[in-house]
Motif scaffolding. Structure first.
Motif, short mmCIF file in Angstrom:
data_model
loop_
_atom_site.label_atom_id
_atom_site.label_comp_id
_atom_site.label_asym_id
_atom_site.label_seq_id
_atom_site.Cartn_x
_atom_site.Cartn_y
_atom_site.Cartn_z
N ALA A 99 -0.18 -0.97 12.14
CA ALA A 99 -1.25 -1.11 13.13
C ALA A 99 -2.60 -0.68 12.54
N CYS A 100 -2.59 0.40 11.77
CA CYS A 100 -3.84 0.87 11.15
C CYS A 100 -4.40 -0.14 10.16
N ILE A 101 -3.53 -0.78 9.38
CA ILE A 101 -3.99 -1.77 8.41
C ILE A 101 -4.57 -2.99 9.12
N VAL A 102 -3.94 -3.42 10.21
CA VAL A 102 -4.49 -4.54 10.98
C VAL A 102 -5.89 -4.20 11.49
N ILE A 103 -6.07 -2.99 11.99
CA ILE A 103 -7.37 -2.57 12.53
C ILE A 103 -8.41 -2.48 11.42
N VAL A 104 -8.00 -1.93 10.27
CA VAL A 104 -8.95 -1.80 9.15
C VAL A 104 -9.40 -3.18 8.66
N VAL A 105 -8.46 -4.11 8.52
CA VAL A 105 -8.83 -5.45 8.08
C VAL A 105 -9.72 -6.12 9.11
N GLY A 106 -9.45 -5.88 10.40
CA GLY A 106 -10.32 -6.41 11.44
C GLY A 106 -11.74 -5.92 11.30
N ALA A 107 -11.89 -4.67 10.82
CA ALA A 107 -13.23 -4.12 10.60
C ALA A 107 -13.98 -4.88 9.50
N PRO A 128 8.65 4.59 13.58
CA PRO A 128 7.30 4.80 14.13
C PRO A 128 6.24 4.98 13.05
N LEU A 129 6.61 5.59 11.91
CA LEU A 129 5.66 5.77 10.83
C LEU A 129 5.16 4.43 10.30
N PHE A 130 6.09 3.50 10.05
CA PHE A 130 5.67 2.20 9.54
C PHE A 130 4.90 1.42 10.61
N ILE A 131 5.31 1.51 11.85
CA ILE A 131 4.60 0.83 12.93
C ILE A 131 3.15 1.31 12.99
N ILE A 182 0.84 -1.21 0.00
CA ILE A 182 0.00 0.00 0.00
C ILE A 182 0.87 1.25 0.00
N ALA A 183 1.94 1.23 0.79
CA ALA A 183 2.85 2.37 0.81
C ALA A 183 3.50 2.57 -0.55
N LEU A 207 2.18 1.83 -3.45
CA LEU A 207 1.18 2.43 -4.34
C LEU A 207 1.07 3.94 -4.12
N MET A 208 1.25 4.37 -2.89
CA MET A 208 1.12 5.80 -2.58
C MET A 208 2.19 6.63 -3.27
N VAL A 209 3.39 6.06 -3.40
CA VAL A 209 4.50 6.83 -3.97
C VAL A 209 4.86 6.37 -5.38
N GLY A 210 4.13 5.40 -5.92
CA GLY A 210 4.40 4.93 -7.28
C GLY A 210 5.70 4.19 -7.42
N ARG A 211 6.03 3.36 -6.43
CA ARG A 211 7.29 2.63 -6.45
C ARG A 211 7.04 1.16 -6.13
N THR A 212 7.83 0.27 -6.76
CA THR A 212 7.70 -1.15 -6.45
C THR A 212 8.01 -1.38 -4.97
N PRO A 213 7.07 -1.96 -4.24
CA PRO A 213 7.29 -2.12 -2.79
C PRO A 213 8.38 -3.15 -2.49
N GLU A 214 9.09 -2.90 -1.40
CA GLU A 214 10.15 -3.80 -0.95
C GLU A 214 9.98 -4.03 0.54
N TYR A 215 10.32 -5.24 0.98
CA TYR A 215 10.32 -5.53 2.41
C TYR A 215 11.52 -6.42 2.71
N LEU A 216 12.38 -5.94 3.57
CA LEU A 216 13.60 -6.65 3.98
C LEU A 216 14.46 -7.01 2.77
N GLY A 217 14.52 -6.09 1.82
CA GLY A 217 15.39 -6.29 0.66
C GLY A 217 14.80 -7.18 -0.42
N LYS A 218 13.53 -7.52 -0.33
CA LYS A 218 12.89 -8.34 -1.35
C LYS A 218 11.73 -7.57 -1.99
N LYS A 219 11.67 -7.57 -3.32
CA LYS A 219 10.57 -6.91 -4.01
C LYS A 219 9.27 -7.68 -3.78
N ILE A 220 8.23 -6.95 -3.46
CA ILE A 220 6.90 -7.54 -3.25
C ILE A 220 6.12 -7.37 -4.54
#
Length: 573
Positions: A543-551, A536-539, A404-405, A407-420
């Motif tokens: 947390a917000c995404i977990v809460i939204v999906v819970g909804a 803190p921004l990513f945290i 999701i992040a 998509l916001m900036v128009g960049r291929t997402p990465e997590y821990l050095g791996k492209k998602i």
């Protein structure tokens, strides 16, 4: 909230956080690819187990082989537990001469313990023999917990390995999780519980005289050994029907504290293990911080609601204030030896951690107090969650967050050095949304079925809450119950059994598929456009995404409420 409430919650969190690093580092050594001081210490026993079992410990498995081994092993365990229940009348260690468990109840229980849910529609002390409890249920407590840890370790390897075609060896990971983690930790906890008075024997039940000149039967059995692993492995199945409210399972405030700490110990420490194994401990602390960011406010809300008491009684001449002589608040359904804080904290811990053990009747919680454990489950059991399964569920949310992040900036997402990319998002979405779908669909089926509504003993909205809680518990592999629902019927046993199975194994397979895809990818160096995933921004985003999906679970379920009330009114419920 009283000062005592704040002190108990603060003390629990402080001790937990102190233990996270040493336990987490120990587990990182247990599952390291290279030999170390931990694996060398138990290497002789480990190698002997491999020889006896015919395991080639040095062989790595692709994610598909890993998943097949995991599924086959657990289905075989499920079948063994089912057969033990059906044949227990003819087997030894049955001093009370209990008969065979009914087919639907045996099926439900076998699935429940194989999936680390441990939902129980029966009373243990009047249904299961000692052999079934020890050889069937207690063994599955170890194996289902070890399965969750093994799948998590494979997922972690997916992030840490580069250009690899394998994610580890399921049999080695299972053996190490059991031999180095679950067995020794359970032994320590069991001894602590026995020291507090938890029973551990094979004696027949005792008939004792009461002060009213009557007779009472006291159940016996090998309880402490099963309770230790039910807590440590976030299983939750009680040896006795009253679970951790029973004085033979949880007799003192100290035993209660030990049990609560046991529930969170491994899920919290695995966050540190994750950070250590991927080479960046900040990532593990960020995941742990996300869990605490959601858990602490909800726990405080639950305890505050219970300490405030039942609003319907405020106009009466009842002293509900906390003092040195009483806990105050809403003590309905709670044990006086625990009080409000220890009962509310236990309720939040057990539903956050996919444990399901209870020391209070959740059906007697205030409306806001009862909302918290239900919602903690509906968040997907990722706020600590089950051992292993909670963290790999949270990692699925992390993948969604970085996507999701991106998509916001128009960049291929990465997590821990791996492209998602598309494949990882499909697998993560399946892991995130499957429990939501099971809760909503399962509750709808129960509401629209006469057999489902027939199990409700309380009328109106509260009866619907009991059904919603039961399906939420099964579809998120928790195992606790609101109470008041007669769930040991063919309808409920089959419905909840299906929910438990689908919530565990398809989700685990999806995470293994994602791990296999990630392991094959090369590492992408960080750049100016890389989203830091330890800040803190990513945290906050996670947390917000977990809460939204819970909804997505909670809001559609609420829409079923009016329909449920009409159907229950039409059928006399």
């Amino acid at each position: 909230m009283s000062a005592n409430d704040i002190f108990q919650i603060g003390l629990f969190l402080a001790i937990l956080l102190v233990l996270v690093k040493p336990v987490g580092q120990y587990m990182a050594l247990v599952f390291a690819d290279e030999p170390n001081k931990v694996t060398r210490f138990g290497g002789r026993i480990e190698r002997a187990l491999y020889r006896v079992s015919g395991i080639r410990a040095g062989e790595d498995m692709s994610w598909t082989r890993y998943a097949i081994a995991m599924l086959a092993f657990n289905v075989a365990g499920l079948a063994v537990v089912y057969l033990l229940q059906r044949a227990q009348a003819w087997l030894p260690l049955n001093p009370q001469h209990f008969g065979a468990v009914s087919p639907d109840s045996a099926m439900n229980t076998a699935i429940s313990f194989a999936t680390n849910t441990n939902w129980q529609g029966y009373a243990g002390e009047s249904t299961m023999s000692y052999l079934t409890q020890a050889l069937g249920l207690a063994v599955q407590n170890f194996l289902s917990a070890a399965t969750g840890i093994a799948v998590l370790i494979a997922v972690i390897r997916g992030f840490s390995r580069r250009g690899a075609s394998a994610v580890g060896n399921f049999w080695v990971d299972m053996t190490r999780a059991t031999l180095y983690v679950l067995v020794p930790f359970s032994l320590v906890i069991a001894l602590l519980l026995v020291s507090q008075g938890v029973v551990q024997n094979l004696a027949p039940y005792l008939d004792v005289a009461t002060v009213q000149q009557g007779t009472q039967t006291l159940p016996m059995g090998p309880a402490a050994s099963q309770i230790a692993i039910k807590m440590l492995g976030t299983n939750g199945g009680g040896f006795f029907n009253a679970n951790s409210a029973h004085p033979f399972e949880n007799p003192t405030p100290f035993s209660n504290f030990v049990e609560m700490l046991s529930i969170f110990l491994i899920p919290a420490a695995l966050c540190y293990t994750f950070g250590s194994m991927v080479g960046d401990r900040r990532q593990g602390w960020a995941i742990l911080a996300t869990m605490l960011l959601i858990f602490v406010p909800l726990t405080v809300g639950l305890v505050a609601a219970e300490q405030a008491g039942n609003p319907a009684l405020h106009g009466l001449a009842i002293d509900a204030q906390a003092s040195s002589l009483q806990a105050g608040g809403n003590m309905e359904g709670k044990e006086t030896r625990f009080g409000i804080a220890a009962s509310g904290l236990f309720a939040a811990i057990t539903t956050a951690a996919s444990c399901g053990a209870v020391n209070t009747m959740h059906d007697s919680l205030t409306p806001l107090g009862g909302l918290v454990p239900m919602w903690l489950m509906q968040l997907g059991e990722v706020i600590f969650g089950g051992v292993g399964s909670g963290l790999y569920g949270m990692l699925a949310f992390a993948v969604v967050a970085v996507f999701i992040a991106g998509l916001m900036v128009g960049r291929t997402p990465e997590y821990l050095g791996k492209k998602i990319e598309a494949h990882e998002m499909k697998m993560a979405s399946l892991a995130v949304l499957l429990p939501c779908a099971l809760v909503v669909i399962g509750t709808a089926i129960a509401v629209m079925s006469k057999a489902g509504v027939a199990g409700v003993s309380n009328p109106g909205a509260h009866g619907f809450s009991e059904m919603l809680y039961a399906v939420s518990s099964a579809a998120n592999n928790n195992g606790s119950a609101f109470g008041g629902l007669s769930a040991n019927t063919p309808f409920w046993n089959v419905l909840l059994g299906i929910c438990m199975f689908l919530a565990r194994f398809p989700l685990a397979i999806a995470m293994l598929a994602m791990a296999g895809s990630l392991a094959a990818k090369k590492h992408v160096p960080e750049s100016a456009g890389t989203l830091p995933t330890h800040t803190p921004l990513f945290i906050t985003l996670l947390a917000c995404i977990v809460i939204v999906v819970g909804a997505l679970t909670f809001l559609p379920a609420l829409a079923l409420g009016p329909i449920a009330e009409q159907l229950m009114s039409a059928t006399g419920h």
